[in-house]
Design a protein around this motif. Structure first.
Motif, mmCIF file in Angstrom:
data_model
loop_
_atom_site.group_PDB
_atom_site.id
_atom_site.type_symbol
_atom_site.label_atom_id
_atom_site.label_comp_id
_atom_site.label_asym_id
_atom_site.label_seq_id
_atom_site.Cartn_x
_atom_site.Cartn_y
_atom_site.Cartn_z
ATOM 1 N N SER A 1 3.539 -22.100 4.186
ATOM 2 C CA SER A 1 3.650 -21.436 5.481
ATOM 3 C C SER A 1 2.443 -21.762 6.345
ATOM 4 O O SER A 1 1.335 -21.947 5.853
ATOM 5 C CB SER A 1 3.764 -19.915 5.308
ATOM 6 N N ALA B 1 10.413 -18.230 9.048
ATOM 7 C CA ALA B 1 10.618 -17.968 7.627
ATOM 8 C C ALA B 1 12.076 -17.578 7.387
ATOM 9 O O ALA B 1 12.636 -16.777 8.132
ATOM 10 C CB ALA B 1 9.681 -16.869 7.159
ATOM 11 N N SER C 1 5.266 -15.936 5.055
ATOM 12 C CA SER C 1 6.399 -15.587 4.215
ATOM 13 C C SER C 1 5.882 -14.988 2.914
ATOM 14 O O SER C 1 4.845 -15.409 2.393
ATOM 15 C CB SER C 1 7.253 -16.826 3.922
ATOM 16 N N ASP D 1 5.551 -17.627 -0.002
ATOM 17 C CA ASP D 1 4.789 -18.874 0.102
ATOM 18 C C ASP D 1 3.800 -19.042 -1.056
ATOM 19 O O ASP D 1 3.256 -18.076 -1.579
ATOM 20 C CB ASP D 1 4.060 -18.957 1.451
#
Length: 501
Positions: free
Chosen positions: A360, A436, A464, A467
């Motif tokens: 992310s 996301a 997220s 991640d």
């Protein structure tokens, strides 16, 4: 100009008169024929006509060039070492490559890979190249043999009559006029080339401020900061180069080649010793050395690397990685490598293929989007990323090209990736999503990144909970790499200039 015309007329007169000289008493001419040899290839002046498709047109004037040797100081020759020796900077190998890309070489091959050159190749070098081995003159060209027709030297190719062989009995030499004619032609070519070079290349005394002010497009306005228009062969080549796209402005092509070759040397060393290539998650590059950060420690590196930090770091001199030979057919070991930014004068890169899960990029939205688009552009242009497919979903600024597919929504992007895996299960790629995923899309993403050997990496804009790597970037380009443990300046992500303190 008058003297030049006079010299030309004089040479023309010599060329016409000499063949009429005979070496003995006049006798009856017979039906025999002789062959007149053409001047050597190196003496021919290249034409202005473009070469075959994909081949650069030969330069129209004298240039500097270098003949590749079998070795230099006991080491094979490479573009990086040649640039370092003659230009003082190995990274200028990119200029030599651009001057010679696609040109036919004496062995019938062409320069298409900056990491591969062969002995006896003739390489044009930039005008400021200096050193033993650099030659100056008309660039020797390699012509393909004629497809058909009479060959030079065969009786059918010759039409000029000569004296009968019986002239030898009278003390005459039937080949003397032809020999003299060939010598005069060679002398004429040499003198003409010398005169042309003298009038073409400006003397050092002529390079003054006044001359610069009268150059094409130049004027006295601009003061000391005004730059004269580029001139000569190199200047014309630079003027023909297309401007780089805006989204690749921050990519360093020369450094890209350097990194690519170092990684291929790593793979070649491992293959030579029957070892698996170590898992590299990070690469650090400066002017002297390249450092690899390993996901799994290995205290026993291959040549020319040395181990540090209990085998978690391998380091090698940059020069050594550019000079060691490569095994043929070695693929790049880190095809999904992207640039994070710079830190303390080093260029820092990360291998997205080693994330082992979702990646992310959060923080400032505009800066994060700019960084993701820069990564996509790098993957579509870098020498180590050949074969990597890039799919982008929902990022409006993204453009589709031969290696990048941009679609309107993250869901459409997931559908495209699923289709690619169905058609070619071994496809390697990177999927960039504008947000996301959630719901069913989140399940699809988790299934995608959980596949064996991670053929696809997923990078999302925004944080997220799933991640594995989380990057946070600010408006001034400061990039926090989270678990990777460093903060770098990402020029590609900066939407405002950093505040100077």
């Amino acid at each position: 100009m008058v003297r030049l015309i006079g010299v030309g007329l004089l040479l023309a007169a010599l060329g016409i008169g000499v063949p009429t000289v005979t070496g003995g008493p006049a006798v009856a001419a017979g039906p025999a024929s002789v062959t007149v040899a053409a001047p050597p290839l190196a003496q021919q002046t290249p034409s202005d006509e473009p070469g075959p498709s994909g081949e650069p047109a030969p330069p129209t004037g004298p240039v500097k060039y270098y003949r590749v040797q079998l070795s230099f100081n006991g080491e094979p020759e490479f573009l990086f070492a040649i640039a370092e020796r003659f230009l003082g900077d190995g990274n200028r190998a990119v200029e030599i490559f651009e001057l010679n890309e696609g040109r036919l070489q004496p062995d019938g091959n062409r320069l298409t890979d900056p990491a591969v050159i062969s002995p006896n190749w003739i390489l044009q070098v930039p005008e400021d190249a200096e050193g033993e081995g650099v030659e100056f003159g008309a660039l020797p060209t390699v012509a393909a043999p004629p497809a058909g027709g009479p060959q030079v030297g065969s009786p059918s190719a010759s039409t000029a009559p000569t004296t009968d062989a019986r002239q030898e009995d009278s003390g005459g030499l039937p080949v003397l006029p032809v020999t003299l004619a060939a010598v005069v032609l060679l002398l004429a070519a040499g003198v003409g080339f010398w005169w042309w070079r003298r009038t073409r290349v400006p003397a050092a005394a002529g390079r003054s401020a006044g001359a610069a002010a009268t150059s094409s497009g130049g004027s006295a306005a601009g003061g000391d900061d005004a730059r004269p228009a580029a001139g000569g062969v190199l200047g014309r080549l630079r003027q023909r180069r297309p401007a780089a796209p805006a989204d690749t402005r921050y990519l360093d092509i020369a450094a890209g080649w350097t990194v690519d070759r170092a990684l291929r040397v790593l793979a070649s060393g491992c293959a030579h010793t029957n070892r698996a290539v170590p898992h590299v998650y990070g690469v650090s590059l400066d002017d002297e050395q390249i450092t690899l950060r390993l996901s799994v420690a290995d205290p026993h590196p291959v040549v020319p690397w040395t181990a540090g930090e209990s085998g978690r770091v391998w380091t090698a001199p940059l020069r050594a990685t550019q000079e060691l030979p490569l095994l043929p057919g070695i693929p790049p070991p880190c095809p999904r490598l992207v640039t994070l930014g710079t830190c303390d004068g080093r260029r820092e890169l990360v291998n997205l293929g080693e994330a082992g899960g979702l990646v992310s990029v959060g923080g400032d939205r505009a800066a994060a989007r700019a960084l993701v688009l820069a990564w996509a552009a790098e993957l579509s242009a870098s020498p180590w990323a050949d074969g990597v497919q890039v799919v982008i979903g929902g990022v409006r600024e993204a453009a589709t090209n031969g290696r990048i597919l941009s679609v309107g929504t993250p869901r459409e992007a997931l559908v495209e990736v699923d289709a690619a895996l169905t058609q070619a299960p071994k496809t390697v790629g990177v999927l960039f999503l504008a947000s996301a995923p959630s719901g069913q899309e989140a399940t699809w993403v988790q299934d995608l990144v959980a596949q064996p050997h991670a053929p696809w990496v997923v990078v999302v804009l925004g944080q997220s909970r799933q991640d594995r790597w989380r990057f946070t970037v600010s408006r001034d380009g400061q990039l926090d790499t989270g678990v990777l443990g460093m903060t770098v300046y990402a020029a590609a992500a900066a939407t405002t200039r950093p505040v100077q303190t």
